[in-house]
Design a protein around this motif. Sequence first.
Motif, PDB file in Angstrom:
ATOM      1  N   ILE A 182     -10.387   9.845  -9.549  1.00  0.00           N
ATOM      2  CA  ILE A 182     -10.009   8.430  -9.695  1.00  0.00           C
ATOM      3  C   ILE A 182     -10.549   7.875 -11.011  1.00  0.00           C
ATOM      4  O   ILE A 182      -9.891   7.078 -11.673  1.00  0.00           O
ATOM      5  CB  ILE A 182     -10.500   7.597  -8.482  1.00  0.00           C
ATOM      6  CG1 ILE A 182      -9.666   7.962  -7.253  1.00  0.00           C
ATOM      7  CG2 ILE A 182     -10.404   6.103  -8.753  1.00  0.00           C
ATOM      8  CD1 ILE A 182     -10.031   7.224  -5.977  1.00  0.00           C
TER       9      ILE A 182
ATOM     10  N   ILE B 245      -9.942   3.183   1.426  1.00  0.00           N
ATOM     11  CA  ILE B 245      -9.692   3.996   0.232  1.00  0.00           C
ATOM     12  C   ILE B 245      -8.247   3.823  -0.262  1.00  0.00           C
ATOM     13  O   ILE B 245      -7.311   3.785   0.531  1.00  0.00           O
ATOM     14  CB  ILE B 245     -10.039   5.494   0.485  1.00  0.00           C
ATOM     15  CG1 ILE B 245     -10.051   6.279  -0.823  1.00  0.00           C
ATOM     16  CG2 ILE B 245      -9.116   6.158   1.498  1.00  0.00           C
ATOM     17  CD1 ILE B 245     -11.200   5.928  -1.709  1.00  0.00           C
ATOM     18  N   GLY B 246      -8.112   3.688  -1.552  1.00  0.00           N
ATOM     19  CA  GLY B 246      -6.790   3.569  -2.169  1.00  0.00           C
ATOM     20  C   GLY B 246      -6.258   2.155  -2.220  1.00  0.00           C
ATOM     21  O   GLY B 246      -5.199   1.908  -2.788  1.00  0.00           O
TER      22      GLY B 246
ATOM     23  N   ILE C  96      -4.663  13.951  -4.776  1.00  0.00           N
ATOM     24  CA  ILE C  96      -6.050  14.428  -4.868  1.00  0.00           C
ATOM     25  C   ILE C  96      -6.398  15.240  -3.619  1.00  0.00           C
ATOM     26  O   ILE C  96      -6.979  16.323  -3.716  1.00  0.00           O
ATOM     27  CB  ILE C  96      -7.025  13.235  -5.052  1.00  0.00           C
ATOM     28  CG1 ILE C  96      -6.738  12.536  -6.386  1.00  0.00           C
ATOM     29  CG2 ILE C  96      -8.475  13.697  -4.998  1.00  0.00           C
ATOM     30  CD1 ILE C  96      -7.436  11.211  -6.576  1.00  0.00           C
TER      31      ILE C  96
ATOM     32  N   LYS D 253      -0.376   4.832  -1.388  1.00  0.00           N
ATOM     33  CA  LYS D 253      -1.739   4.715  -0.853  1.00  0.00           C
ATOM     34  C   LYS D 253      -2.781   4.781  -1.965  1.00  0.00           C
ATOM     35  O   LYS D 253      -3.895   5.252  -1.743  1.00  0.00           O
ATOM     36  CB  LYS D 253      -2.012   5.829   0.168  1.00  0.00           C
ATOM     37  CG  LYS D 253      -1.157   5.777   1.406  1.00  0.00           C
ATOM     38  CD  LYS D 253      -1.518   6.922   2.295  1.00  0.00           C
ATOM     39  CE  LYS D 253      -0.825   6.829   3.628  1.00  0.00           C
ATOM     40  NZ  LYS D 253      -1.108   7.980   4.476  1.00  0.00           N
ATOM     41  N   SER D 254      -2.427   4.386  -3.155  1.00  0.00           N
ATOM     42  CA  SER D 254      -3.346   4.487  -4.294  1.00  0.00           C
ATOM     43  C   SER D 254      -3.106   3.316  -5.241  1.00  0.00           C
ATOM     44  O   SER D 254      -2.553   3.488  -6.334  1.00  0.00           O
ATOM     45  CB  SER D 254      -3.118   5.806  -5.038  1.00  0.00           C
ATOM     46  OG  SER D 254      -3.155   6.885  -4.142  1.00  0.00           O
ATOM     47  N   VAL D 255      -3.553   2.149  -4.835  1.00  0.00           N
ATOM     48  CA  VAL D 255      -3.297   0.936  -5.621  1.00  0.00           C
ATOM     49  C   VAL D 255      -3.877   1.070  -7.025  1.00  0.00           C
ATOM     50  O   VAL D 255      -3.270   0.649  -8.003  1.00  0.00           O
ATOM     51  CB  VAL D 255      -3.885  -0.296  -4.882  1.00  0.00           C
ATOM     52  CG1 VAL D 255      -3.777  -1.549  -5.726  1.00  0.00           C
ATOM     53  CG2 VAL D 255      -3.184  -0.491  -3.539  1.00  0.00           C
ATOM     54  N   TYR D 256      -5.062   1.715  -7.133  1.00  0.00           N
ATOM     55  CA  TYR D 256      -5.731   1.854  -8.430  1.00  0.00           C
ATOM     56  C   TYR D 256      -4.850   2.556  -9.462  1.00  0.00           C
ATOM     57  O   TYR D 256      -4.939   2.289 -10.653  1.00  0.00           O
ATOM     58  CB  TYR D 256      -7.061   2.619  -8.265  1.00  0.00           C
ATOM     59  CG  TYR D 256      -6.862   4.037  -7.811  1.00  0.00           C
ATOM     60  CD1 TYR D 256      -6.650   5.062  -8.729  1.00  0.00           C
ATOM     61  CD2 TYR D 256      -6.821   4.361  -6.455  1.00  0.00           C
ATOM     62  CE1 TYR D 256      -6.413   6.355  -8.300  1.00  0.00           C
ATOM     63  CE2 TYR D 256      -6.586   5.644  -6.027  1.00  0.00           C
ATOM     64  CZ  TYR D 256      -6.377   6.634  -6.956  1.00  0.00           C
ATOM     65  OH  TYR D 256      -6.130   7.919  -6.541  1.00  0.00           O
TER      66      TYR D 256
ATOM     67  N   LEU E 126      -3.605  11.486   5.701  1.00  0.00           N
ATOM     68  CA  LEU E 126      -2.337  11.518   4.957  1.00  0.00           C
ATOM     69  C   LEU E 126      -1.169  11.143   5.852  1.00  0.00           C
ATOM     70  O   LEU E 126      -0.218  10.491   5.422  1.00  0.00           O
ATOM     71  CB  LEU E 126      -2.086  12.916   4.386  1.00  0.00           C
ATOM     72  CG  LEU E 126      -2.817  13.312   3.115  1.00  0.00           C
ATOM     73  CD1 LEU E 126      -2.418  14.703   2.696  1.00  0.00           C
ATOM     74  CD2 LEU E 126      -2.531  12.331   1.986  1.00  0.00           C
TER      75      LEU E 126
ATOM     76  N   SER F 224      -4.881   9.375 -13.173  1.00  0.00           N
ATOM     77  CA  SER F 224      -4.156   8.373 -12.376  1.00  0.00           C
ATOM     78  C   SER F 224      -3.495   9.050 -11.178  1.00  0.00           C
ATOM     79  O   SER F 224      -2.510   8.558 -10.642  1.00  0.00           O
ATOM     80  CB  SER F 224      -3.128   7.656 -13.244  1.00  0.00           C
ATOM     81  OG  SER F 224      -2.274   8.597 -13.821  1.00  0.00           O
ATOM     82  N   ASN F 225      -4.048  10.182 -10.799  1.00  0.00           N
ATOM     83  CA  ASN F 225      -3.529  10.900  -9.633  1.00  0.00           C
ATOM     84  C   ASN F 225      -3.700  10.046  -8.371  1.00  0.00           C
ATOM     85  O   ASN F 225      -4.684   9.336  -8.232  1.00  0.00           O
ATOM     86  CB  ASN F 225      -4.324  12.214  -9.499  1.00  0.00           C
ATOM     87  CG  ASN F 225      -3.550  13.268  -8.763  1.00  0.00           C
ATOM     88  OD1 ASN F 225      -2.477  13.005  -8.224  1.00  0.00           O
ATOM     89  ND2 ASN F 225      -4.089  14.465  -8.714  1.00  0.00           N
ATOM     90  N   THR F 226      -2.740  10.137  -7.458  1.00  0.00           N
ATOM     91  CA  THR F 226      -2.840   9.341  -6.229  1.00  0.00           C
ATOM     92  C   THR F 226      -3.757  10.056  -5.225  1.00  0.00           C
ATOM     93  O   THR F 226      -4.027  11.252  -5.362  1.00  0.00           O
ATOM     94  CB  THR F 226      -1.453   9.168  -5.583  1.00  0.00           C
ATOM     95  OG1 THR F 226      -0.938  10.456  -5.286  1.00  0.00           O
ATOM     96  CG2 THR F 226      -0.498   8.429  -6.490  1.00  0.00           C
ATOM     97  N   VAL F 227      -4.196   9.307  -4.213  1.00  0.00           N
ATOM     98  CA  VAL F 227      -5.095   9.904  -3.217  1.00  0.00           C
ATOM     99  C   VAL F 227      -4.392  11.080  -2.525  1.00  0.00           C
ATOM    100  O   VAL F 227      -5.012  12.128  -2.281  1.00  0.00           O
ATOM    101  CB  VAL F 227      -5.553   8.850  -2.171  1.00  0.00           C
ATOM    102  CG1 VAL F 227      -6.500   9.481  -1.162  1.00  0.00           C
ATOM    103  CG2 VAL F 227      -6.250   7.687  -2.851  1.00  0.00           C
ATOM    104  N   ASP F 228      -3.099  10.918  -2.246  1.00  0.00           N
ATOM    105  CA  ASP F 228      -2.325  12.021  -1.640  1.00  0.00           C
ATOM    106  C   ASP F 228      -2.446  13.291  -2.487  1.00  0.00           C
ATOM    107  O   ASP F 228      -2.712  14.372  -1.985  1.00  0.00           O
ATOM    108  CB  ASP F 228      -0.825  11.668  -1.568  1.00  0.00           C
ATOM    109  CG  ASP F 228      -0.554  10.598  -0.540  1.00  0.00           C
ATOM    110  OD1 ASP F 228      -1.517   9.936  -0.137  1.00  0.00           O
ATOM    111  OD2 ASP F 228       0.615  10.440  -0.153  1.00  0.00           O
TER     112      ASP F 228
ATOM    113  N   PHE G 151       0.846  -1.210   0.000  1.00  0.00           N
ATOM    114  CA  PHE G 151       0.000   0.000   0.000  1.00  0.00           C
ATOM    115  C   PHE G 151       0.878   1.256   0.000  1.00  0.00           C
ATOM    116  O   PHE G 151       0.614   2.211  -0.737  1.00  0.00           O
ATOM    117  CB  PHE G 151      -0.901  -0.047   1.243  1.00  0.00           C
ATOM    118  CG  PHE G 151      -1.971   1.007   1.281  1.00  0.00           C
ATOM    119  CD1 PHE G 151      -2.787   1.243   0.195  1.00  0.00           C
ATOM    120  CD2 PHE G 151      -2.175   1.753   2.433  1.00  0.00           C
ATOM    121  CE1 PHE G 151      -3.779   2.207   0.242  1.00  0.00           C
ATOM    122  CE2 PHE G 151      -3.163   2.718   2.487  1.00  0.00           C
ATOM    123  CZ  PHE G 151      -3.970   2.952   1.392  1.00  0.00           C
TER     124      PHE G 151
END
Lengths: 310, 154
Positions: free
Chosen positions: B47, B101-102, B57, A91-94, B76, B51-55, A86
Motif C-alpha cells: 500500500i 481495511i481498504g 495484494i 475494496k481499495s479506496v486508497y 475476498l 497502487s495495487n488493490t487489496v484483492d 467501496f
Amino acid sequence: LHIFSNVVIDYKQKGDKVLFEVLPSFIKSSLKNVDFQKVNEVRLRANRPVMVEYGGSKTYLTSKGISLSKSDAVFITKEHIEEVFFSLCNKSVYAYTDKINRGFITDKNGLRVGVCGECVVENGKIINIKNLTSLNFRIPHAVKGCSKKVIEFMKNEVKSTLIISHAGVGKTTIARDLVSEISDKFLLNVLVVDERNEIFPLLSCSDTVDCITYSPKRYAFENGIRAMSPEVIVTDEIYGEEDIRCIERASLCGVKVIATMHGDEYGNFYNDIFEPLKRYFELFVFLDESVGKGTVGKIINCKGEIIYSL
Amino acid sequence: MSGKIFLGVLIVFFSTVFGRIKADKYRRKMDFLLAIEDFAVYLKREISFSSNTVDGIIGNFQTENLDALSLLKSWLLGTAVYPQFLSLQERQVFKMFFDKIGRSNRENEIDLISSFSTEIKSMKEIENEKCLKKSNVATKLGFFIGAIIFVVVL
C-alpha cells in the motif's frame, strides 16, 4: 444523428455488468426491468430516491422499472452508498484517491462515476473525500457512425475540431467515433489523451490508435508528442488556460487536435471564447440537445462562418 | 502377556498422539499469527509503494498457513471467517481490522495496519509463552497418562 437510435457496440453489456456488480440487490432487481440502451445516468443520493436519466428524461427507479412518479420510488441509504463506493474502488479506496479527489472514479470499462461528499482540504488541495452523499453513474456509449456529419467536412485532411455542448449531450461519444473514423479513413497515428479513461475502453480499436490514460493533459501532451509522434491528438473536456496551452503546443508541432468542451449555446460561445480558440481549431461543432442527444446542430469554421446548420 | 504389552504400547502411542494434537492447537494459533503478521508487513509495503488493490495484494501474498489463507479468501468473498481458536477479544481485533481495511486513503490505511501489527505482536508474545508452556506439557502429559494406563493394564 440521434445516438440512441443506432447503438451498435456492446456498451450495454459492459455498462450494466459493472453496475450490477456493485449495486445493492434491491436496485439490481429494479434495474433488470429497465432498457439499458436508453439509460444515460443512474444517480444515487443518500436517503433519496434513485433516479435514472432515461432517454433524456429524469425518472424515478421503482421496483417495476422506471416511473415519472415519486410514489413507488426505490430509496437508497448512506450506508448503501458507502458499500457501492467501496465495491467500485475494488475494496481499495486508497488506490483511487487521486481520482476520487478529482471528483470521479472510472472503472476499466469506461464507466465514470461522479462522487460527492465532504472534502478534506490541506494546503488548498483536496486530499480526501469522506462521508459520501451522492454517486452519479454515467453510462458510456459507443455509437458507430455518429460523427458522420463532422467527417463530411474532413474530405481530404483531418481538421482540428472542437466539439461543444452541455454535459451529457454526446460530446465524448462523437469524439470516440471520430477516433475510429480518422484512424480507419486517413490511416493517421492518433493519440488519445484520456484523462478519465472514458474514451478508450469503448473504442472499437483501430490499428493506428495509441492511448495515454489517467494522465493530466500537460504531461500526456508533452510526453505523447515526444514519444509517439502522433498526427492527431484526441482529448476530452478541455478546461482553462493550461489545457489551451497544451493545444497551442500541439498545433505548433503540426499535430491536429480534436477536443471536447463544456459550452453554452453558439451565440455565447462566439462572443466569449471563439477569438482565442480560432487560432487552434478549424472546425467548431455545436451539438443540439433540443433535437436529440448526439445531434450536430451547427458547425462553424475558424473564420466564424456557419458551414452547417441543422 | 504379550497381548497386554501390545495393548499397553498402543495406549501409550495413542495418548501421546492425543497430547501432541492438543499441543498442536497452540502451535497452530502461533503459526496463524505469524502468517498474519507477515501479511500485515506485506500489505503495508504494497500500500505504501504501489497502487495495487487489496484483492491483488492478497492474491500475490504467499503463505503455507491454511488458516490465514482461508481467512483472507473469505474476506475476498465478502465475509471474513475467523478461525475458531481465536478468543472473542482477539476476534474483535481481527474484525476491526478486516472491516476497515481498504476503506480509506493511504495514510489512514498505513496507520490502521501499523496498529493491527502491534496488536498481533502482543497476541503473538502471549501465545508464544502459552505455546512453550502448554504444548510441552500437553505432549508430556499425553505420554505419562499413557504410561500410567500401561502400568495399570500390566
